[in-house]
Motif scaffolding. Structure first.
Motif: not given
Length: 296
Positions: A24-46
Motif C-alpha cells: 500500500r505504501l509502495q515500498m519494501a517490507q523491511p523499511p516499514v518494519s524499521q519505521q514501526i520500531r523507530q516509532l515505538e522507540k520514540e513513544l516508549g510503548v509497543q
C-alpha cells in the motif's frame, strides 16, 4: 517522529499485515518494519503484537490510532487549502468603496464572487473615497478599489466599469426646478451641500471644477459623508449639489434631478489594483469582475 512513521503506522494498523501495508505504501517490507520500531522507540510503548502468523494492535496502538488519523486528515486538509489558495480558490481580498454610485456595482461583484468562489472572503471597507482608495491600493493596504479615472500612480492598473454624468440635484420648490436643464453658471449664488473637503472625493473635485469653469467657486455651507445624507439635506432645502446619474435612484420627497446644460461632464468609474499584488484570490476576483462588471 516523522510523517512517514505515522503513515507506516496507519497502513499497518488498518491492514494488520506488514506485507500488505508495504504494498500500500509502495515500498519494501523491511523499511516499514524499521519505521514501526523507530516509532515505538520514540513513544516508549509497543504499538503492535506480532508473530509469524498475525499482527494486532496493543491497547496503546488502539489509543494511538484515531489521533494519528486526525493528524493525517488535518495535513491533507492543510495541503488542499494551500493548493486551493495558490490557485485563487481561497483567500481574503480587501475592497475599498464609497458613495451611492458603488451601491449598484458593488453588489453585482460580491454576489458573483460568492456564487462562483465561496472560499474567497471580500473584506469591504466603506467610506473609502475614490482618491483615498487609489492611494491605499498604491501603498498596498487595499487589494482592490472602486476609483475614478485618471489613474496615474505607478504600478497601479485600472479597468473602467461604468461611465456617469454630472447632474444637478435641487429642492423641488427651487426657482430653477422648472427648467429642463440647469446651466452651472445659474448656480453661482447658491448654497451647496457636498462631501467634506480633503476627504478624497472625486465627485466633490468634479463639482468644484465644473463650477470654476463656469466662473465661480461653489459656497459649500454643509458637508456630509455620503450621497444619501447629502441628497436628504438638498431635499430639506439646505442647498443644492452636483451629483451623478447613478445617484438618481435615491428618491426623496422634495428632491428633483435635472441634467446640466452644455456639454456633458462625464466621470469614469473603475476598479484599480496593484500590478505586482501576489494574491491569487485577487486575480480570481478580477476574472469574475470582467463578467459581473464588464467595461461599458
Amino acid at each position: 517522529m516523522e510523517l512517514r512513521h505515522l503513515h507506516a503506522f496507519l497502513a499497518v494498523a488498518e491492514e494488520l499485515h506488514f506485507g500488505r501495508a508495504a504494498k500500500r505504501l509502495q515500498m519494501a517490507q523491511p523499511p516499514v518494519s524499521q519505521q514501526i520500531r523507530q516509532l515505538e522507540k520514540e513513544l516508549g510503548v509497543q504499538l503492535f503484537e506480532r508473530n509469524t502468523r498475525s499482527v494486532r494492535l496493543t491497547s496503546a496502538g488502539e489509543s494511538f490510532l484515531d489521533p494519528v488519523r486526525a493528524v493525517l486528515d488535518g495535513i491533507d486538509v492543510a495541503v488542499h487549502a494551500a493548493k486551493a489558495a495558490g490557485q485563487g480558490e481561497y483567500g481574503r481580498v480587501t475592497v475599498g468603496f464609497a458613495g451611492a454610485s458603488s451601491h449598484e456595482t458593488l453588489p453585482l461583484l460580491t454576489r458573483a464572487v460568492a456564487a462562483a468562489h465561496p472560499g474567497i472572503e471580500l473584506v469591504l471597507k466603506g467610506q473609502t473615497y475614490a482618491d483615498v482608495a487609489l492611494s491605499r491600493v498604491a501603498e498596498g493596504s487595499l487589494d482592490l478599489g472602486f476609483v475614478r479615472l485618471p489613474v496615474t500612480q505607478p504600478g497601479v492598473e485600472a479597468r473602467v466599469i461604468d461611465e456617469e454624468e454630472l447632474i444637478c440635484a435641487l429642492p423641488s420648490d427651487h426657482r430653477l426646478a422648472g427648467r429642463s436643464r440647469i446651466p452651472v453658471a445659474a448656480l453661482a449664488e447658491e448654497r451647496f451641500v457636498s462631501f467634506p473637503a480633503g476627504a478624497g472625493s472625486s465627485l466633490r473635485d468634479a463639482m468644484v471644477k465644473a463650477c470654476e469653469e463656469a466662473g465661480f467657486t461653489p459656497r459649500v455651507l454643509q458637508e456630509a459623508p455620503d450621497s444619501h445624507t447629502i441628497l436628504a439635506l438638498v431635499a430639506a432645502g439646505v442647498g443644492v449639489t452636483l451629483t451623478l446619474t447613478s445617484c438618481q435612484h435615491i428618491q426623496q420627497t422634495g428632491l428633483v434631478y435635472r441634467p446640466l446644460a452644455g456639454p456633458a461632464v462625464r466621470l469614469q468609474a473603475a476598479l484599480a489594483w496593484r500590478k505586482d499584488n501576489p494574491s491569487a484570490a485577487l486575480r480570481t476576483v478580477l476574472d469574475v469582475a470582467r463578467t459581473a462588471l464588464p467595461t461599458p
